[in-house]
Design an enzyme around this catalytic site. Sequence first.
Site, PDB file in Angstrom:
ATOM      1  N   ARG A  39       0.851  -1.193   0.000  1.00 59.96           N
ATOM      2  CA  ARG A  39       0.000   0.000   0.000  1.00 59.96           C
ATOM      3  C   ARG A  39       0.884   1.240   0.000  1.00 59.96           C
ATOM      4  NH1 ARG A  39      -2.387   3.343   4.126  1.00 59.96           N
ATOM      5  NH2 ARG A  39      -4.521   4.003   3.610  1.00 59.96           N
ATOM      6  N   SER A 108     -12.958  -3.694   0.902  1.00 58.16           N
ATOM      7  CA  SER A 108     -13.231  -3.062   2.195  1.00 58.16           C
ATOM      8  C   SER A 108     -14.723  -2.814   2.363  1.00 58.16           C
ATOM      9  CB  SER A 108     -12.491  -1.728   2.301  1.00 58.16           C
ATOM     10  OG  SER A 108     -11.095  -1.915   2.286  1.00 58.16           O
ATOM     11  N   LYS A 137      -4.974   6.358   8.153  1.00 56.11           N
ATOM     12  CA  LYS A 137      -6.015   6.704   7.185  1.00 56.11           C
ATOM     13  C   LYS A 137      -6.912   7.767   7.801  1.00 56.11           C
ATOM     14  CE  LYS A 137      -9.194   4.646   3.868  1.00 56.11           C
ATOM     15  NZ  LYS A 137      -9.799   3.421   3.328  1.00 56.11           N
TER      16      LYS A 137
END
Length: 212
Positions: A39, A108, A137
Amino acid sequence: MRVDLSLYLVTDPELCAEHGLEETVTAAVRGGVTLVQLRDKHASDAELVPVARRLKTALAGSGVPLLINDRLEVALASGADGLHIGQDDGEAEDARTALGADAILGLSVQTHEQLARIEPARLDYLGLGPVFATPSKHDHAAPLGFDGLADLAGASPLPTVAIGGLKAEHAEAVRRAGANGLAVISAICGTPDPEAAARRFLQGTSSGRPGR
């Protein structure tokens, strides 16, 4: 495809910088990580493809799959084992068509409304969260807590992995909530010893591994 979600490492380029990405990941795999997601929200696709290829090489022989976060083109170009997408990262149907039947594809999910819209035949697992608020996040949905996690995990037709602010001491609660595993970023990447940090997660469950 059946996938082991027990301890799912999500990389962060800044947190992995001290040891380097490949060394951080391989150390964490020695400690028991069962799945790795690359990521990087800031690198371009062109920058990320060689990183993914190096990481795929580093994982060769470990039996641990490499997934790419969000970037379908990177997953295809690098030969990664699959892709994880969010609610705003395109359709699962399109990703499955591009990746093929043998790739791992995760999505997700934060709410029952999103859960009701999934096509289980297109996906291999769901990421549920955030369980807690997390600095990795900033635009995340409201935290689920363990009760919310149990509610979603119990309703899911697919295996699930919990994510969001999870530490080793939460492993048993995640297992009790019915998730198949934990996804972790800072509690492994942001530590002096990623291998030892991974081991602590597996020691945090009475069965030795989180999940059903």
